[in-house]
Design an enzyme around this catalytic site. Structure first.
Site, mmCIF file in Angstrom:
data_model
loop_
_atom_site.group_PDB
_atom_site.id
_atom_site.type_symbol
_atom_site.label_atom_id
_atom_site.label_comp_id
_atom_site.label_asym_id
_atom_site.label_seq_id
_atom_site.Cartn_x
_atom_site.Cartn_y
_atom_site.Cartn_z
ATOM 1 N N LYS A 38 0.840 -1.209 0.000
ATOM 2 C CA LYS A 38 0.000 0.000 0.000
ATOM 3 C C LYS A 38 0.873 1.256 0.000
ATOM 4 O O LYS A 38 0.636 2.185 -0.765
ATOM 5 C CB LYS A 38 -0.884 -0.010 1.254
ATOM 6 C CG LYS A 38 -1.482 1.343 1.600
ATOM 7 C CD LYS A 38 -2.255 1.339 2.903
ATOM 8 C CE LYS A 38 -1.479 1.588 4.156
ATOM 9 N NZ LYS A 38 -1.290 2.959 4.594
ATOM 10 N N ASN A 39 1.892 1.261 0.875
ATOM 11 C CA ASN A 39 2.638 2.510 1.063
ATOM 12 C C ASN A 39 3.590 2.831 -0.081
ATOM 13 O O ASN A 39 4.158 3.915 -0.121
ATOM 14 C CB ASN A 39 3.365 2.507 2.405
ATOM 15 C CG ASN A 39 2.383 2.728 3.544
ATOM 16 O OD1 ASN A 39 1.218 3.102 3.304
ATOM 17 N ND2 ASN A 39 2.816 2.500 4.769
ATOM 18 N N CYS A 78 -4.674 8.492 9.813
ATOM 19 C CA CYS A 78 -4.770 7.846 11.129
ATOM 20 C C CYS A 78 -4.365 8.823 12.225
ATOM 21 O O CYS A 78 -3.404 9.577 12.068
ATOM 22 C CB CYS A 78 -3.811 6.652 11.186
ATOM 23 S SG CYS A 78 -4.475 5.149 10.480
ATOM 24 N N ARG A 110 1.098 15.239 12.788
ATOM 25 C CA ARG A 110 1.757 14.846 11.532
ATOM 26 C C ARG A 110 1.882 16.053 10.625
ATOM 27 O O ARG A 110 1.164 16.201 9.636
ATOM 28 C CB ARG A 110 0.984 13.711 10.860
ATOM 29 C CG ARG A 110 0.995 12.459 11.702
ATOM 30 C CD ARG A 110 0.252 11.327 11.078
ATOM 31 N NE ARG A 110 1.009 10.678 10.016
ATOM 32 C CZ ARG A 110 0.544 9.654 9.315
ATOM 33 N NH1 ARG A 110 -0.644 9.174 9.551
ATOM 34 N NH2 ARG A 110 1.272 9.114 8.361
HETATM 35 C C1 EPZ Z 1 4.740 6.916 6.081
HETATM 36 O O1 EPZ Z 1 4.075 8.013 6.688
HETATM 37 C C2 EPZ Z 1 3.738 5.777 6.095
HETATM 38 N N1 EPZ Z 1 2.542 6.161 5.377
HETATM 39 C C3 EPZ Z 1 3.390 5.412 7.536
HETATM 40 O O2 EPZ Z 1 2.529 4.286 7.503
HETATM 41 C C4 EPZ Z 1 4.660 5.053 8.276
HETATM 42 O O3 EPZ Z 1 4.339 4.813 9.624
HETATM 43 C C5 EPZ Z 1 5.665 6.206 8.193
HETATM 44 O O4 EPZ Z 1 5.911 6.540 6.791
HETATM 45 C C6 EPZ Z 1 7.013 5.886 8.818
HETATM 46 O O5 EPZ Z 1 7.545 4.742 8.238
HETATM 47 C C7 EPZ Z 1 2.494 6.061 4.069
HETATM 48 O O6 EPZ Z 1 3.461 5.684 3.420
HETATM 49 C C8 EPZ Z 1 1.217 6.414 3.414
HETATM 50 P P1 EPZ Z 1 7.030 10.358 7.899
HETATM 51 P P2 EPZ Z 1 4.672 9.489 6.580
HETATM 52 O O7 EPZ Z 1 6.899 11.588 7.078
HETATM 53 O O8 EPZ Z 1 5.332 9.628 5.269
HETATM 54 C C9 EPZ Z 1 7.405 13.783 11.254
HETATM 55 C C10 EPZ Z 1 0.571 3.083 7.935
HETATM 56 O O9 EPZ Z 1 0.107 2.606 8.985
HETATM 57 N N2 EPZ Z 1 7.292 14.740 10.156
HETATM 58 O O10 EPZ Z 1 8.254 9.525 7.740
HETATM 59 O O11 EPZ Z 1 3.587 10.411 6.953
HETATM 60 C C11 EPZ Z 1 6.084 13.055 11.486
HETATM 61 O O12 EPZ Z 1 5.223 13.831 12.264
HETATM 62 C C12 EPZ Z 1 1.155 4.464 7.916
HETATM 63 O O13 EPZ Z 1 0.583 2.468 6.848
HETATM 64 C C13 EPZ Z 1 7.443 16.066 10.415
HETATM 65 O O14 EPZ Z 1 7.689 16.500 11.560
HETATM 66 O O15 EPZ Z 1 5.755 9.431 7.736
HETATM 67 C C14 EPZ Z 1 6.523 11.789 12.145
HETATM 68 O O16 EPZ Z 1 6.707 12.015 13.512
HETATM 69 C C15 EPZ Z 1 0.939 5.194 9.197
HETATM 70 N N3 EPZ Z 1 7.307 16.959 9.381
HETATM 71 C C16 EPZ Z 1 7.888 11.513 11.492
HETATM 72 O O17 EPZ Z 1 8.295 12.747 10.906
HETATM 73 C C17 EPZ Z 1 7.053 16.556 8.117
HETATM 74 O O18 EPZ Z 1 6.956 17.406 7.214
HETATM 75 C C18 EPZ Z 1 7.852 10.453 10.393
HETATM 76 O O19 EPZ Z 1 6.883 10.791 9.415
HETATM 77 C C19 EPZ Z 1 6.897 15.190 7.849
HETATM 78 C C20 EPZ Z 1 7.032 14.287 8.900
#
Ligand code: EPZ
Length: 426
Positions: free
Chosen positions: A22-23, A117, A122
């Site tokens: 999915k991701n 979610c 986020r």
């Molecule tokens: C992706 O989310 C996945 N979603 C998530 O899976 C997964 O948990 C996550 O990566 C980490 O592996 C999809 O691919 C659709 P991040 P993403 O940007 O891209 C902070 C599932 O269950 N952050 O790596 O949103 C953020 O708040 C989902 O399938 C900022 O501060 O994750 C978080 O604490 C849930 N500013 C951390 O970084 C930003 O601009 C990691 O987020 C972006 C992120």
């Protein structure tokens, strides 16, 4: 509002085939916006988040059709709008992944802040700062983000955190920018490599995905391609944990075992036998788990998306286990639900402390988010008696026929539709 009915206490035994990720698939669909002709994406998982992304592309004007089992055809040439509509964007966090591709193609995007979610704050500041570094002007008006860049220009970008979504959006936007973009402290998740492979097939010039430095040299336009999505390491990992949790013996096929190394190491520490072959992983377990400490980390560390599922397994460990969540601020919302099933889990800041009990007991519980829902399915499979799980819509966002797959390995799991439960009540 469907429910999952699970009667626990049965060992899972058999084989489970892993669907597409999915991701990655969601991002490939979003990136197809930049193609100059039809893209055919195969090994597409049948999950509702993918349906939402397809609807989002259609709302922008793309022609999207299902052309076979697990195959989606996207014709982006008919896209007329760069304003993704509110309800679809709010429904799913991954809708923010259309930002980079739309900006690269149209030079201006207006979209609401994305939903998704409820697993903690986020923000998308890293996405927006990266686009600003490439010359975009970013403003916020009445809850909308407006990003303008008649021509994106290559830049050196250092991410404060290796955000998966920011890496993907910037990598996509850089494909059609003038000059070279270097993304440092980039996310190294396997999905990023899959997306690089897809974009290169479209004609992009990208190197370095899978390392912390990605180099993209902009090209004038992209072509089209046929592409098969990589296997879903999180679905595969969930079934590996379910195998150990039910003291069963399951072979999860169609995986890249290396993507599951961190999980395999942790399951082995609990006493499970984990046998990897070229494209499958077999997990067998005959006892209660030995207690362990798990810390979620960016890839290649232990994935945050498997933190809740492994916590469910550890509720019956012989001692005390700890789980530290380092990626999201609020990913322990399953703890109260596990307590209804007899688990002893306390949370102290970013760490959950699990005092193992002899067994869980079935109860009526609610899935608060996608992976927490998967954790409760595992808990239900382990528990004595019947568990009724509400909130299954969360689970269907990311798991493909979860009840069918578990039932095929001997699990007593049934998806009860709302109409069926109403009829039974009459
Ligand atoms: C992706 O989310 C996945 N979603 C998530 O899976 C997964 O948990 C996550 O990566 C980490 O592996 C999809 O691919 C659709 P991040 P993403 O940007 O891209 C902070 C599932 O269950 N952050 O790596 O949103 C953020 O708040 C989902 O399938 C900022 O501060 O994750 C978080 O604490 C849930 N500013 C951390 O970084 C930003 O601009 C990691 O987020 C972006 C992120």
């Amino acid at each position: 509002m469907d429910t999952l009915r699970i009667v626990g206490g049965r060992e899972l035994r058999g084989r489970i085939v892993t669907p597409g990720a999915k991701n990655s698939c969601l991002k490939l669909l979003a990136m197809s916006i930049m193609a100059s002709d039809e893209c055919v994406i195969s090994n597409v998982p049948q999950v509702t988040d993918v349906d939402t992304m397809c609807k989002l592309l259609e709302a922008l004007g793309a022609k999207v059709s299902n052309t076979g089992p697990g195959e989606v055809r996207v014709d982006p040439t008919t896209i007329v709008s760069a304003d993704p509509p509110d309800p679809l964007v709010r429904k799913m966090r991954a809708s923010v992944q259309v930002l980079g591709p739309l900006l690269a193609r149209f030079g201006e995007v207006k979209m609401p802040f994305p939903g998704g979610c409820a697993i903690g704050s986020r923000p998308i500041d890293l996405h927006l700062r990266g686009l600003s570094a490439m010359g975009a002007q970013v403003s916020e008006e009445h809850g909308y983000i407006i990003v303008r860049a008649p021509r994106l220009v290559g830049a050196e970008i250092h991410l404060d955190f290796p955000s998966v979504g920011a890496t993907e959006n910037l990598m996509a936007a850089a494909c059609l920018a003038s000059g070279t973009t270097i993304i440092r402290n980039a996310a190294r998740e396997p999905e990023i490599v899959d997306e690089q492979n897809f974009l290169v097939r479209l004609g992009a010039d990208i190197r370095g995905a899978g390392t912390d430095t990605i180099k993209v040299t902009g090209v004038k336009s992209l072509g089209s391609t046929n592409y098969s999505v990589m296997p879903d390491r999180i679905q595969a990992g969930t079934y590996m944990i379910a195998a150990a949790a039910t003291r069963g013996d399951v072979t999860v096929t169609g995986v890249v075992p290396e993507h599951l190394d961190a999980l395999a190491a942790k399951l082995a520490e609990t006493g499970a036998a984990v046998i990897c072959s070229e494209d499958s992983v077999r997990v067998a377990m005959g006892d209660r788990p030995v207690p362990i400490a798990v810390k979620s980390m960016p890839y290649p560390g232990f994935p945050t998306d498997l933190q809740a599922p492994i916590a469910a397994y550890l509720t019956v460990c012989r001692g005390t286990s700890t789980i530290t969540e380092n990626i999201f601020s609020n990913r322990f919302r399953y703890v109260d639900e596990l307590a209804r099933m007899g688990a002893h889990v306390g949370v102290d800041g970013r760490t959950a402390i699990i005092r193992g009990v002899n067994e869980l007991t079935g109860a009526r519980v609610v899935a608060p988010d996608l992976r927490a829902g998967a954790a409760l399915v595992i808990a239900g499979l382990m528990a004595r008696g019947e568990t009724t799980l509400d909130g299954t819509a969360h689970i269907l966002r990311g798991y493909d026929d979860v009840h069918g797959k578990l039932a095929s390995c001997g699990g007593d799991v049934e998806l009860v539709s709302d109409s069926a439960s109403a009829a039974a009540a009459e």
